[in-house]
Structure formats: C-alpha cells, structure tokens
Scaffold this active site. Structure first.
Site, PDB file in Angstrom:
ATOM      1  N   THR A  23      47.167  53.919  47.565  1.00 10.83           N
ATOM      2  CA  THR A  23      47.759  52.890  46.771  1.00 10.83           C
ATOM      3  C   THR A  23      47.722  52.912  45.341  1.00 10.83           C
ATOM      4  OG1 THR A  23      47.151  51.761  49.057  1.00 10.83           O
ATOM      5  CG2 THR A  23      47.828  50.279  47.227  1.00 10.83           C
ATOM      6  N   VAL A  38      36.288  46.127  39.537  1.00  9.25           N
ATOM      7  CA  VAL A  38      35.702  44.968  39.843  1.00  9.25           C
ATOM      8  C   VAL A  38      37.115  43.890  39.508  1.00  9.25           C
ATOM      9  CG1 VAL A  38      34.058  42.864  39.316  1.00  9.25           C
ATOM     10  CG2 VAL A  38      33.285  45.434  39.050  1.00  9.25           C
ATOM     11  N   ILE A  72      42.011  41.880  36.841  1.00  7.47           N
ATOM     12  CA  ILE A  72      41.499  40.801  35.819  1.00  7.47           C
ATOM     13  C   ILE A  72      40.818  41.607  35.004  1.00  7.47           C
ATOM     14  CG2 ILE A  72      40.087  38.902  35.570  1.00  7.47           C
ATOM     15  CD1 ILE A  72      40.315  38.273  38.647  1.00  7.47           C
ATOM     16  N   LYS A 112      30.551  44.789  43.623  1.00  5.80           N
ATOM     17  CA  LYS A 112      31.271  44.271  42.520  1.00  5.80           C
ATOM     18  C   LYS A 112      30.134  43.384  41.805  1.00  5.80           C
ATOM     19  CE  LYS A 112      35.652  44.688  44.382  1.00  5.80           C
ATOM     20  NZ  LYS A 112      36.833  44.085  45.248  1.00  5.80           N
TER      21      LYS A 112
HETATM   22  N1  HSE Z   1      39.239  45.440  49.371  1.00  5.35           N
HETATM   23  C1  HSE Z   1      39.002  44.901  47.932  1.00  5.35           C
HETATM   24  C2  HSE Z   1      39.181  43.495  48.258  1.00  5.35           C
HETATM   25  C3  HSE Z   1      39.780  45.717  47.246  1.00  5.35           C
HETATM   26  O1  HSE Z   1      39.808  43.142  48.931  1.00  5.35           O
HETATM   27  O2  HSE Z   1      39.119  42.902  47.234  1.00  5.35           O
HETATM   28  C4  HSE Z   1      39.745  45.723  45.612  1.00  5.35           C
HETATM   29  O3  HSE Z   1      38.205  46.109  45.444  1.00  5.35           O
END
Ligand code: HSE
Length: 426
Positions: free
Chosen positions: A10, A129, A133, A202
C-alpha cells in the site's frame, strides 16, 4: 539522489505515485532530482506494474543494497528480521535509510540509530508514527525550544476507527475491524492494532524523542481495546466521555511514565473529537503550552506523503541546501487571489424587523429574487416591544448575490437595524 525501494504494498505504491506526480515540482522549484533507481519486491507478480512503467526491478533485496549507485534505501516491507538485516547492510555501506517500520525501530532502534551515526548517515522515519502527520520532525526540530512535559496521542488509526464506528454507528467490534481491514488501515497482523502493540511501538518512539532517552517498548504497559463492549461505549457516553486508545507520556520528576491503554476522555478535551482513522498528538510543552497535531494516521497516500517528505529532506541534506527559500514571495510570483465577491459559503443572516404583517414574506421574496436558497429559519418570539430577530441560514451561495440582497433587505421599511451577516466555516 538515487533511491532503491523495497516493498511495493500500500505505502510503497503510494510513494511511487507521489514521486511521479510531483517530480516536476521537486526538480523545477526545489532543484532536486529524486530518481527511483530500483524497485524490489518478493515476487515478479508484485513487480509487474512497476516493470511496465519502465522502472528497473528485482526480487533480490541484497542486490539492491549492494548497488553502489543507490544512495538511499527506502524500506517499506514491514516485519522485523529481514528489514533489520537490510537496513544494517545499507547503513554499513553508507546509505541513508527511510522507513515506515515502527515495529523495527521500536525493537532495534537502539542498535540501528548508533550504527547510522557511526557511518555518518541518517535514518528518517516520519511515516512510522502518525502516518502523514509531521510529528517526528516537529519533535526533532520545531519543538526544540521546549521541553515536552506530557504527551497523549491517538496513534493507531485502526483502533480509533473501530471505537468511532462502535460509538457512532453501533457496529460490533468485529464489523468495525473488518471495515478497517478492507480500507487498508490495519497491520498485516491486526492484533498489533487491537491489542495496542502498534500504538506501543509508536508511543515508545514519541516518548524517546520527547525525553531524549531510549524507551524500550517491551517495558511499557500495554492494554488494547479487544475487551471493550458496546456497554462500555454507552456508559462512557453517559459520563460525557469518549473511549480512546491512548499512548501516554508524562515526565514525573526524574522518571517517565509511558503507557498505552483505553482511556475515558472527557468530551470537552480536544482529543475526544478526533474520530475515524485520524490520529492526533496532544503535547504540553514548557514554553509553548498545549498544542495539538492531527491528521490521517494510516492509509496509502497520507503515509506515503511522509516517506516522500523524508526523501526530500535527505536530498536537501545531501545537497547541503539551506531551508527552502521564500523566493516565491515576490511580485513575479504573485498569487491569483479569488475576490471576496466570488467566494461561496453558507451564511447566517440576522434581521431585526418590526413586529408586523408580511415582514418575513418581504425578506424571503428578496432572497428568492436574489437566487439565495434558504436552509432554515429561526424566530424565537418577540424581543423588545415591536422588534423581532429573524435568523436565516442559507445554502451555499456566492457572496456577490448576498451583498446585493442584504442591501435590498436593509432598505425595506419593516427592517429596523442593519442586518448581521456571518459566514459559516463549511
Ligand atoms: N495499522 C496502523 C494504524 C497503520 O492503524 O494506525 C499505520 O501505522
């Protein structure tokens, strides 16, 4: 700057799309030439669309890393062990690295960042992260005049999407998760999203940047959203709260408090209105005070835009360019501004009229003749003796029609004061 891309899922596909659509801007306005020199994926099948477009392709990641003409490795494959090997090898060879791999950095960053420093190259990870943003660069650069005292973040789009859909649409947990997976937000292993592991990766990185220490994500308290039910969502509403999966960092004297868990967030807190796949990072800083950054935390183009921003930043560092100059702020590149008379918005009109027959009919006639469509009308009784406030909300209309209509209405005998006009944001 010649880049090699590993991973065409993606986000990888989005990076190629953005580089293609913006390459003229990077070349002509920023003086940068970012060339996608080699694309790598596991199978010829995945590579076929890129080959068709004329990009050199390979299924051999090590061949890409060992190509001396490639200056930057963009790692978008995900996972731990293989990407770690690739990134180590790339750094060893003096290549910069751009990655969206938060799991890898949270787990092995304490080995990879020092290696990059030793080799005099950079690892940039804006996309790791908060999707699009720019929170990493903000913490590294823009907030450097502050100490971050606390941070609360909605940092997993899938979890936020699930909680929002459960709360707003009454969906079950499973239905909402399936929707998030269909939209491409979820991790390959969705337990990372719903059990808070992705948020912990994150949050560990954000807490490290905030505290300027190494925060080991395996040591932080993590609890996910899978045990939440519609009963909890309903009780939270009774308490005038929303339930959000939050990553939390607090400075507590000489310790730091870092954790990830569902939280009751009062509805008057800025984070409570961050819904759907949106992410948000709320910071309390010593000098700036409170500040909020929000935007798409997952998805193809938002995340890819952060990868591309890292590539542009690297390209500028490599070319030793100063901050992007303001040379467009001059007469020759004057903007073509839309005149206020041509703007279109919804309007609030407050008319102050006499309390007599036909006043409303006169006003609505002028609006009809001016081709202004009414969305709603409010009149709350009679205020001062003989005076009435009538509020009209319009549908979207062009400002020039409004000016002419208000002039006519203000000239009506039954309208006593100058009319109030306020534009809607949307
Ligand atoms: N799986 C992650 C989320 C994708 O839903 O935020 C982005 O890191």
């Amino acid at each position: 700057m010649r880049i090699g891309l590993i991973g065409v899922g993606t986000v990888g596909g989005g990076v190629v799309e953005i580089l293609e659509s913006k390459s003229d801007f990077y070349k002509e306005s920023l003086g940068l030439n970012i060339e996608l020199a080699l694309v790598c994926a596991r199978s010829d099948e995945e590579l076929a669309p890129f080959k068709e477009k004329g990009y050199p392709v390979t299924t051999d990641a090590m061949a890409l890393i060992q190509d001396p003409s490639i200056e930057v490795l963009v790692e978008l494959a995900g996972g731990y062990e293989l990407p770690k090997k690739w990134i180590q090898a790339a750094l060893e060879q003096g290549k910069h690295v751009v990655t969206a791999n938060k799991a890898l950095l949270a787990k092995y960053g304490h080995e990879l960042f020092p290696l990059a420093k030793e080799k005099g190259v950079h690892i940039l990870f804006e996309a790791a992260v908060g999707g699009g943003i720019p929170i990493i660069r903000s913490l590294q650069e823009a907030f450097v005049g502050n100490e971050v005292q606390s941070l609360s973040c909605i940092i997993n789009g899938t979890a936020n999407y699930i909680l929002t859909r459960m709360s707003q649409e009454g969906l079950s947990f499973q239905e909402a998760l399936q929707e998030a997976q269909e939209k491409g937000y979820a991790e390959a292993d969705p337990t990372f999203d719903i059990e808070g592991i992705d948020a912990a990766h994150k949050t560990a990185l954000l807490a490290s940047l905030s505290s300027r220490t190494y925060v080991d994500f395996e040591k932080i308290y993590v609890s996910g959203i899978s045990s939440l039910t519609s009963a909890d969502i309903a009780f939270a509403k009774d308490l005038d709260c929303s339930i959000k999966l939050l990553g939390i960092y607090n400075k507590v004297e000489d310790q730091i408090d870092v954790r990830v868990h569902p939280c009751l967030v009062p509805n008057d807190h800025l984070l409570s209105s961050v819904n759907g796949v949106l992410n948000a990072v709320f910071l309390e800083c010593d000098n700036l005070g409170p500040t909020l950054q929000t935007g798409a935390g997952a998805g193809k183009l938002p995340t890819a835009s952060a990868v591309v921003a890292d590539l542009v930043a690297l390209s500028r560092y490599a070319s030793k360019l100063p901050p992007i100059p303001m040379d467009f702020f001059q007469k020759e590149t004057k903007a073509n501004l839309l005149p206020i008379s041509e703007t279109k918005t919804r309007y609030y009109f407050r008319f102050t009229t006499q309390d007599s027959y036909g006043v409303l009919a006169n006003i609505t006639r002028v609006l009809a003749e001016s081709r202004i469509s009414i969305e709603s009308i409010i009149q709350k009784g009679v205020q001062d003796p003989g005076k009435v406030s009538i509020v009209v909300i319009t549908e979207k209309t062009i400002e020039s029609r409004v000016n002419a209509a208000i002039e006519k209405i203000d000239a009506l005998e039954s309208v006593s004061d100058k009319s109030q006009v306020i534009r809607f944001l949307m």
